[in-house]
Design an enzyme around this catalytic site. Sequence first.
Site, mmCIF file in Angstrom:
data_model
loop_
_atom_site.group_PDB
_atom_site.id
_atom_site.type_symbol
_atom_site.label_atom_id
_atom_site.label_comp_id
_atom_site.label_asym_id
_atom_site.label_seq_id
_atom_site.Cartn_x
_atom_site.Cartn_y
_atom_site.Cartn_z
ATOM 1 N N CYS A 67 0.754 -1.606 -0.195
ATOM 2 C CA CYS A 67 0.160 -0.351 -0.027
ATOM 3 C C CYS A 67 0.675 1.111 -0.056
ATOM 4 O O CYS A 67 0.250 1.953 0.145
ATOM 5 C CB CYS A 67 -0.903 0.247 1.320
ATOM 6 S SG CYS A 67 0.039 0.582 2.594
ATOM 7 N N CYS A 96 -3.161 -1.431 9.217
ATOM 8 C CA CYS A 96 -2.221 0.028 9.437
ATOM 9 C C CYS A 96 -1.855 0.337 10.859
ATOM 10 O O CYS A 96 -0.768 0.184 11.101
ATOM 11 C CB CYS A 96 -3.439 1.159 9.028
ATOM 12 S SG CYS A 96 -3.998 1.514 7.791
#
Length: 124
Positions: free
Chosen positions: A33, A102
């Site tokens: 990402c 995350c």
Amino acid sequence: MYTEKVLEHFRNPRNVGRIEDADGVGKVGNPVCGDVMVVYLKIRDDRIEDAKFETFGCGAAIATSSMATELIKGKTIEEALGVTNKAVAEALGGLPPHKMHCSVLAEEAIRAAIEDYQAKRRRK
């Protein structure tokens, strides 16, 4: 999609910035990402006195960095090592499944900063 707590930490992140004379610095990234997190720690008597972060990434990456630093401030090294990605996500009221990476980065950044601190102490 995002909880109010995630949005609050994204809009008003806590502990943003560097600690110039940090005792430990951890930098991690996700090549898929493109998110990058850097966590800075100031440690006194094996307790995290201050924690700051710099994050290049999405809103969830910023929110998890913010929450992670909030969760570890004031904790001992051992307690901070116990902060998991699930704990970070739960403290934010949850994350969408495709954003859980995350919280994993936040946990990894904390661990990397603590490992850096411990390596520096061994060299002294």
